[in-house]
Motif scaffolding. Structure first.
Motif, PDB file in Angstrom:
ATOM      1  N   LEU A   1       0.822  -1.222   0.000  1.00  0.00           N
ATOM      2  CA  LEU A   1       0.000   0.000   0.000  1.00  0.00           C
ATOM      3  C   LEU A   1       0.847   1.259   0.000  1.00  0.00           C
ATOM      4  O   LEU A   1       0.567   2.211  -0.729  1.00  0.00           O
ATOM      5  N   ILE A   2       1.887   1.268   0.807  1.00  0.00           N
ATOM      6  CA  ILE A   2       2.701   2.491   0.878  1.00  0.00           C
ATOM      7  C   ILE A   2       3.457   2.704  -0.430  1.00  0.00           C
ATOM      8  O   ILE A   2       3.637   3.833  -0.883  1.00  0.00           O
ATOM      9  N   GLU A   3       3.869   1.591  -1.072  1.00  0.00           N
ATOM     10  CA  GLU A   3       4.537   1.712  -2.370  1.00  0.00           C
ATOM     11  C   GLU A   3       3.573   2.266  -3.428  1.00  0.00           C
ATOM     12  O   GLU A   3       3.977   3.037  -4.305  1.00  0.00           O
ATOM     13  N   GLN A   4       2.297   1.878  -3.330  1.00  0.00           N
ATOM     14  CA  GLN A   4       1.302   2.372  -4.292  1.00  0.00           C
ATOM     15  C   GLN A   4       0.967   3.841  -4.065  1.00  0.00           C
ATOM     16  O   GLN A   4       0.787   4.604  -5.007  1.00  0.00           O
ATOM     17  N   ARG A   5       0.885   4.231  -2.796  1.00  0.00           N
ATOM     18  CA  ARG A   5       0.312   5.540  -2.472  1.00  0.00           C
ATOM     19  C   ARG A   5       1.328   6.663  -2.319  1.00  0.00           C
ATOM     20  O   ARG A   5       0.977   7.832  -2.465  1.00  0.00           O
ATOM     21  N   ILE A   6       2.558   6.317  -1.997  1.00  0.00           N
ATOM     22  CA  ILE A   6       3.599   7.349  -1.893  1.00  0.00           C
ATOM     23  C   ILE A   6       4.449   7.265  -3.155  1.00  0.00           C
ATOM     24  O   ILE A   6       5.207   6.321  -3.348  1.00  0.00           O
ATOM     25  N   VAL A   7       4.304   8.243  -4.011  1.00  0.00           N
ATOM     26  CA  VAL A   7       4.918   8.202  -5.343  1.00  0.00           C
ATOM     27  C   VAL A   7       6.425   8.418  -5.238  1.00  0.00           C
ATOM     28  O   VAL A   7       6.883   9.403  -4.651  1.00  0.00           O
ATOM     29  N   ARG A   8       7.184   7.484  -5.805  1.00  0.00           N
ATOM     30  CA  ARG A   8       8.647   7.553  -5.736  1.00  0.00           C
ATOM     31  C   ARG A   8       9.205   8.819  -6.396  1.00  0.00           C
ATOM     32  O   ARG A   8      10.165   9.406  -5.920  1.00  0.00           O
ATOM     33  N   GLU A   9       8.591   9.219  -7.517  1.00  0.00           N
ATOM     34  CA  GLU A   9       9.091  10.417  -8.222  1.00  0.00           C
ATOM     35  C   GLU A   9       9.000  11.647  -7.326  1.00  0.00           C
ATOM     36  O   GLU A   9       9.845  12.538  -7.376  1.00  0.00           O
ATOM     37  N   LYS A  10       7.978  11.667  -6.499  1.00  0.00           N
ATOM     38  CA  LYS A  10       7.757  12.799  -5.604  1.00  0.00           C
ATOM     39  C   LYS A  10       8.616  12.709  -4.347  1.00  0.00           C
ATOM     40  O   LYS A  10       8.998  13.717  -3.752  1.00  0.00           O
ATOM     41  N   HIS A  11       8.916  11.465  -3.937  1.00  0.00           N
ATOM     42  CA  HIS A  11       9.690  11.236  -2.704  1.00  0.00           C
ATOM     43  C   HIS A  11      10.859  10.289  -2.997  1.00  0.00           C
ATOM     44  O   HIS A  11      10.881   9.146  -2.536  1.00  0.00           O
ATOM     45  N   PRO A  12      11.843  10.741  -3.760  1.00  0.00           N
ATOM     46  CA  PRO A  12      12.917   9.827  -4.201  1.00  0.00           C
ATOM     47  C   PRO A  12      13.809   9.304  -3.075  1.00  0.00           C
ATOM     48  O   PRO A  12      14.456   8.270  -3.239  1.00  0.00           O
ATOM     49  N   ASN A  13      13.830  10.004  -1.942  1.00  0.00           N
ATOM     50  CA  ASN A  13      14.758   9.613  -0.871  1.00  0.00           C
ATOM     51  C   ASN A  13      14.100   8.833   0.258  1.00  0.00           C
ATOM     52  O   ASN A  13      14.773   8.450   1.226  1.00  0.00           O
ATOM     53  N   LYS A  14      12.800   8.606   0.149  1.00  0.00           N
ATOM     54  CA  LYS A  14      12.105   7.915   1.232  1.00  0.00           C
ATOM     55  C   LYS A  14      12.524   6.437   1.318  1.00  0.00           C
ATOM     56  O   LYS A  14      12.650   5.760   0.294  1.00  0.00           O
ATOM     57  N   ILE A  15      12.735   5.964   2.538  1.00  0.00           N
ATOM     58  CA  ILE A  15      12.930   4.523   2.774  1.00  0.00           C
ATOM     59  C   ILE A  15      11.724   4.053   3.593  1.00  0.00           C
ATOM     60  O   ILE A  15      11.431   4.587   4.652  1.00  0.00           O
TER      61      ILE A  15
END
Length: 484
Positions: free
Chosen positions: A98-112
């Motif tokens: 769910l978190i991978e679907q909802r938090i967009v990587r392009e917008k948050h490239p540094n999130k772990i």
């Protein structure tokens, strides 16, 4: 509770408070994840909310207490149970997806990302069952890296549900902090799970590390640390070599246990197992389909020169597992404590297979001086249960055989021994292989270390080959011997 952790002869380290641990996670702008807690409130996430700055860490927190809601979110388990490892893994996988679907990587490239979850049952109203649960975290250590898992099973020891909830919250905080800041030192991570906790509050009896950052971690060695550190009294390995939850293996089973050093496992060990097993499954109240054989090694048997030789332990466990056996590593020096442990999980008939020397030791009073009822208390705990001892004979220097009929115990214990013997609690293994009576693990080990010939014939099929291939017990592999 003291605020220092002992590290060595002269070095001490301050233990961060729970608030400091949660705050350090919260202030790390890259760590972001979900908390899913079922069964004991939302005690872990509460630590992070209270610490401050939680909005930088917590994407979502939830607690699907209702079973129908839980099934709708995570699916229905085949066994219809909720406090299981399978349920925990479903929770972790679902929340990470769910978190991978909802938090967009392009917008948050540094999130772990991470998902922390627990599914537990606290103490019941009748206080008959103390409660237990599964706790875990699935997480990254870098944005473009695969996920890693730490999964553990706990048993509560406190007699109050509120205290158990608080204990769980502390453990969860320690786990999340350790996962991110101590992952490169898994042994320390394990010890630090008890920061601000006491071993009288909580038992950790199973732990498994998996994922790319833990590819070099041997979970059997980590389990050994649980016993070594006093976090649990016993850990178990399946024939495939992986950690298993003892409760799952032993629940409502007939249990036949063999204790030994198994250094290495010899033909006499396997003959003792095979012959006692044949006798055990013919007993009344023994269901062959529900019988579990356990090869047990006590911690005192793992010690070499005062310290536990971990490589030696690995060698023994590997050989027993290769023979298709389930291995228990315990902290039980006395047999009655082993039987009490099994009795937590089953009321069915049990058997202990042992040699003459082991049985003579059982009748030695020095092992029971710490008990207020002495040897009588120990024997009440040992033989009051539905238990039978299968005795493997010993060959004396003159060629004669010692068995249950002629073994010598201390004169004061003679009548006590007769009582158990006449009541059928001790029976001889009659159909033994006499050619094995001259085989001793100590003798085999000495021959291996000295490079002598002939030790291979004293071991079960395939064991000698494995010892040579893996260079176990100080045996030089044939490749090394050829080079020399």
């Amino acid at each position: 509770m003291e605020d220092i952790r002992y590290k060595g002869d002269s070095e001490f380290e301050n233990i961060p408070s729970l608030k400091d641990k949660a705050l350090r996670i919260n202030l790390n702008k890259d760590i972001y994840g979900t908390f899913a807690e079922i069964g004991a409130g939302q005690e872990t996430v509460r630590q992070f909310f209270r610490a401050g700055g939680a909005s930088g860490t917590i994407a979502k927190t939830m607690s699907a207490y209702d079973k129908d809601f839980s099934d709708a979110i995570y699916g229905i388990e085949d066994d219809k149970r909720y406090v299981t490892e399978a349920r925990l893994r479903k929770m972790l996988n679902h929340e990470v997806d769910l978190i991978e679907q909802r938090i967009v990587r392009e917008k948050h490239p540094n999130k772990i990302f991470f998902a922390y979850a627990n599914t537990v049952a606290t103490i019941d109203f009748a206080k008959k069952y103390k409660g237990h649960g599964w706790v875990g975290i699935k997480y990254q250590v870098a944005p473009d890296r695969e996920y890693n898992d730490i999964i553990l099973h706990i048993r509560f020891k406190e007699n109050d549900a509120r205290l158990q909830q608080e204990t769980l919250g502390k453990l969860g905080t320690n786990l999340i902090y350790g996962a991110f800041y101590k992952y490169n030192q898994p042994r320390k991570l394990l010890r630090y799970l008890y920061d601000h906790l006491d071993k009288d509050q909580l038992e950790i009896d199973t732990i498994n590390f998996s994922g790319p950052i833990y590819e070099n971690v041997d979970n059997r060695l980590m389990s050994l640390q649980l016993v070594k550190n006093g976090m649990t009294d016993a850990v178990m390995f399946a024939p495939d070599g992986n950690n298993v939850l003892p409760a799952r293996v032993l629940y409502k089973k007939n249990i036949l246990a063999l204790r030994g050093s198994f250094r290495p496992v010899t033909k006499v060990n396997m003959d003792m197992f095979e012959k006692s097993y044949e006798m055990f499954i013919k007993e009344n109240k023994v269901d062959k389909e529900k019988t579990q054989v356990i090869f047990e090694i006590t911690l005192s048997n793992l010690r070499a020169e005062g310290e536990i030789d971990e490589q030696d332990f690995m060698d023994r466990a590997r050989l027993l597992c290769s023979l298709g056996q389930t291995v228990l590593i315990s902290n039980f020096q006395e047999f009655y404590r082993l039987v009490e442990y099994f009795s937590q999980y089953t009321k069915s008939r049990m058997g202990l297979a042992m040699g003459v020397n082991n049985l003579v030791d059982i009748f030695d009073e020095k092992y029971y001086r710490h008990l207020s009822g002495g040897i009588l208390e120990a024997f009440g705990k040992l033989f009051y249960k539905d238990l039978r001892v299968y005795l493997y004979p010993m060959q004396n220097d003159d060629g004669s055989i010692t068995n249950s009929e002629n073994l010598k115990v201390h004169p004061r214990m003679k009548e006590l021994y007769k009582f158990f013997k006449y009541n059928g609690k001790v029976v001889d293994i009659a159909d033994f292989n006499s050619s094995n009576l001259s085989v001793f693990s100590r003798k085999v080990l000495k021959m291996i270390v000295n490079g002598d010939d002939g030790w291979e014939n004293m071991l079960p099929e395939g064991v000698a080959k494995l010892i040579k291939e893996k260079s176990l017990f100080g045996c030089e592999s044939e490749e090394v011997m050829h080079k020399n």
